[in-house]
Design an enzyme around this catalytic site. Structure first.
Site, PDB file in Angstrom:
ATOM      1  N   TYR A  88       3.579  37.380  33.930  1.00 34.33           N
ATOM      2  CA  TYR A  88       4.743  37.814  34.701  1.00 34.33           C
ATOM      3  C   TYR A  88       5.933  38.072  33.781  1.00 34.33           C
ATOM      4  O   TYR A  88       6.355  37.181  33.032  1.00 34.33           O
ATOM      5  CB  TYR A  88       5.092  36.771  35.768  1.00 34.33           C
ATOM      6  CG  TYR A  88       6.167  37.266  36.694  1.00 34.33           C
ATOM      7  CD1 TYR A  88       5.884  38.250  37.640  1.00 34.33           C
ATOM      8  CD2 TYR A  88       7.461  36.786  36.608  1.00 34.33           C
ATOM      9  CE1 TYR A  88       6.863  38.738  38.472  1.00 34.33           C
ATOM     10  CE2 TYR A  88       8.458  37.275  37.448  1.00 34.33           C
ATOM     11  CZ  TYR A  88       8.146  38.251  38.380  1.00 34.33           C
ATOM     12  OH  TYR A  88       9.134  38.737  39.194  1.00 34.33           O
ATOM     13  N   ARG A  97      22.014  20.812  49.350  1.00 29.72           N
ATOM     14  CA  ARG A  97      21.660  21.221  47.983  1.00 29.72           C
ATOM     15  C   ARG A  97      20.867  20.123  47.287  1.00 29.72           C
ATOM     16  O   ARG A  97      19.968  20.398  46.493  1.00 29.72           O
ATOM     17  CB  ARG A  97      22.913  21.594  47.176  1.00 29.72           C
ATOM     18  CG  ARG A  97      22.615  21.879  45.694  1.00 29.72           C
ATOM     19  CD  ARG A  97      23.722  22.650  44.985  1.00 29.72           C
ATOM     20  NE  ARG A  97      25.028  22.058  45.153  1.00 29.72           N
ATOM     21  CZ  ARG A  97      25.444  20.948  44.519  1.00 29.72           C
ATOM     22  NH1 ARG A  97      24.666  20.335  43.666  1.00 29.72           N
ATOM     23  NH2 ARG A  97      26.652  20.464  44.747  1.00 29.72           N
ATOM     24  N   LYS A 129       5.240  35.243  47.364  1.00 31.04           N
ATOM     25  CA  LYS A 129       4.008  36.017  47.427  1.00 31.04           C
ATOM     26  C   LYS A 129       3.086  35.482  48.526  1.00 31.04           C
ATOM     27  O   LYS A 129       3.367  35.651  49.686  1.00 31.04           O
ATOM     28  CB  LYS A 129       3.329  36.017  46.057  1.00 31.04           C
ATOM     29  CG  LYS A 129       4.307  36.252  44.879  1.00 31.04           C
ATOM     30  CD  LYS A 129       4.935  37.635  44.882  1.00 31.04           C
ATOM     31  CE  LYS A 129       6.118  37.772  43.932  1.00 31.04           C
ATOM     32  NZ  LYS A 129       5.888  37.381  42.546  1.00 31.04           N
ATOM     33  N   ASP A 172       1.111  28.703  36.193  1.00 33.27           N
ATOM     34  CA  ASP A 172       1.623  29.543  37.278  1.00 33.27           C
ATOM     35  C   ASP A 172       0.395  29.907  38.117  1.00 33.27           C
ATOM     36  O   ASP A 172      -0.464  30.679  37.692  1.00 33.27           O
ATOM     37  CB  ASP A 172       2.308  30.782  36.685  1.00 33.27           C
ATOM     38  CG  ASP A 172       2.948  31.662  37.751  1.00 33.27           C
ATOM     39  OD1 ASP A 172       2.489  31.625  38.906  1.00 33.27           O
ATOM     40  OD2 ASP A 172       3.888  32.408  37.416  1.00 33.27           O
TER      41      ASP A 172
HETATM   42  C1  LIG Z   1       6.687  37.038  41.508  1.00 36.64           C
HETATM   43  C2  LIG Z   1       6.175  36.115  40.459  1.00 36.64           C
HETATM   44  C3  LIG Z   1       7.026  35.205  39.829  1.00 36.64           C
HETATM   45  C4  LIG Z   1       8.507  35.141  40.128  1.00 36.64           C
HETATM   46  O1  LIG Z   1       8.741  34.755  41.441  1.00 36.64           O
HETATM   47  P1  LIG Z   1      10.040  35.231  42.303  1.00 36.64           P
HETATM   48  O2  LIG Z   1       9.809  34.557  43.587  1.00 36.64           O
HETATM   49  O3  LIG Z   1      10.013  36.724  42.348  1.00 36.64           O
HETATM   50  O4  LIG Z   1      11.229  34.731  41.572  1.00 36.64           O
HETATM   51  C5  LIG Z   1       6.481  34.364  38.880  1.00 36.64           C
HETATM   52  N1  LIG Z   1       5.160  34.416  38.562  1.00 36.64           N
HETATM   53  C6  LIG Z   1       4.322  35.272  39.153  1.00 36.64           C
HETATM   54  C7  LIG Z   1       2.881  35.272  38.763  1.00 36.64           C
HETATM   55  C8  LIG Z   1       4.791  36.147  40.118  1.00 36.64           C
HETATM   56  O5  LIG Z   1       3.951  37.019  40.696  1.00 36.64           O
END
Ligand SMILES: *Cc1c(COP(=O)(O)O)cnc(C)c1O
Length: 367
Positions: free
Chosen positions: A95, A43, A191, A166
């Site tokens: 998001y 962890r 993703k 992001d």
């Molecule tokens: C999917 C996504 C998130 C969140 O990510 P998870 O892995 O689903 O927790 C945050 N920002 C964007 C742009 C995303 O597409």
């Protein structure tokens, strides 16, 4: 950080060096390790596959990475750095999970929230002077608005302020926010980094060592460390990131033109199209226009829902960034009801362009 082309770095980085080692870091299902070594508890220290993933992505983003159990866990760690009463500035679309997290903090009295349009560069530069946290997503989900990061990142901000981008939709191949002057680049590795819709993970990359340390402590205390299987899959997936993005992006730009000229389509939002409101910024700032397309159908929510069920090759599913093309109507997502009701978000995969086009054509003809 490294002199290799990103395409080569993706293949070469994060491998064992000891003679006799396997070529790839194998998954290490372990919580604790014999005392006296580099790791003592997973962890806190991560597993070897976590470290490999952090090495690869850190090199791509131009900083040092920390992997989390999901993109949301990574985002939550950033918000956890804030003192009570902080001034958070966030994009007014984007998001829905991160927007929900920010709204929940307001309800608990943890911070105040100001929301700005992604393309209102002057407002971002102005807000930067007083903000404790600036949260941008570019290109944004799902309108694919591109922020003028070059301008916003150099606008004066407080020494302790964090400017976060992001970077999930762009991937570190198309955009490196840290190089432009952001403090944190975030990836939902679920993703494009993973790329196969088979894992959840998140990654933060920073250049400041004190910030890295702070975020690592938050990860340890919050317990948001990823599992070894997830990071092993992410390493396996990210090796082909350049190939996948190149191919999917090529498909996406062709599909964007096809959709734009289709009579059943009202509007196409793709940063590579000259009709996109932030096309010029995208062209100046991104190495590629990405693999995401949002388009509005002529018709209503029902028209769009029906189209999703008629597609055969393109999967009707949420999420994005996988090898398989996926589509969904975003207005049905809780938190994104503000979107045009017939807006469909298409994550373009690596299938043949002709097959994708034919699938859309057969479904659109009946729309
Ligand atoms: C999917 C996504 C998130 C969140 O990510 P998870 O892995 O689903 O927790 C945050 N920002 C964007 C742009 C995303 O597409």
């Amino acid at each position: 950080m490294n002199s290799l082309n990103p395409k080569s770095w993706l293949i070469a980085a994060g491998r064992p060096v000891e003679p006799g080692s396997p070529l790839n870091v194998p998954p290490m299902p372990a919580s604790s390790y014999l005392a006296g070594g580099d790791r003592h508890y997973s962890r806190e220290d991560g597993t070897p596959t976590t470290t490999a993933l952090e090495t690869i992505v850190g090199g791509l983003e131009g900083g040092q990475s920390l992997a989390f159990s999901s993109g949301m866990a990574a985002a939550a760690a950033v918000f956890d750095t804030l003192p009570t009463g902080a001034h958070v500035v966030m994009l007014d679309e984007g998001y829905q999970g991160v927007a929900g997290l920010a709204a929940a903090g307001v309800e608990k009295g943890r911070w105040q929230l100001q929301r700005l349009a992604v393309d209102d560069t002057a407002a971002w530069c102005n807000a930067a002077e007083t903000a404790d946290l600036l949260w941008l997503e570019s290109p944004s989900n799902p309108l694919l608005t591109v922020a003028d990061l070059k301008a916003i990142c150099v606008a004066p901000r407080q020494a302790h302020a964090l400017l976060v981008v992001d970077n999930t939709f762009a991937t570190p191949l198309n955009q490196q926010p840290l190089i432009l002057g952001a403090d944190v680049s975030m990836q939902s590795a679920t993703k494009f980094i993973g790329g196969h819709s088979d894992l959840l993970a998140g990654i933060l990359t920073v250049q400041d060592v004190a910030l890295l340390d702070k975020l690592r402590k938050i990860r340890t205390l919050g317990g948001a460390s990823p599992g070894t299987l997830e990071t092993w899959l992410a390493v396996r997936g990210v090796r082909t990131l350049a190939l996948r993005v190149e191919r999917a992006q090529d498909n996406a730009s062709q599909l964007a033109y096809f959709l734009e000229s289709h009579r059943a389509v009202e509007k196409v939002r793709y940063p590579g199209l000259s009709s996109h409101p932030t096309h010029d910024i995208a062209a100046a700032q991104l190495k590629g226009f990405g693999t995401m397309i949002s388009f509005d159908l002529k018709g209503d929510a029902e028209t769009a829902d029906e189209l999703c069920t008629r597609l055969k090759l393109i999967q009707h599913a949420t999420s994005l960034g996988g090898v398989e093309s996926t589509i969904e109507r975003r207005g049905k997502t809780p938190g994104q009801e503000y979107l045009p009701p017939s807006l469909l978000r298409l994550s373009v995969g690596i299938e043949s362009f002709e097959d994708l086009q034919a699938d859309l054509e057969q479904a659109l003809v009946r729309a």
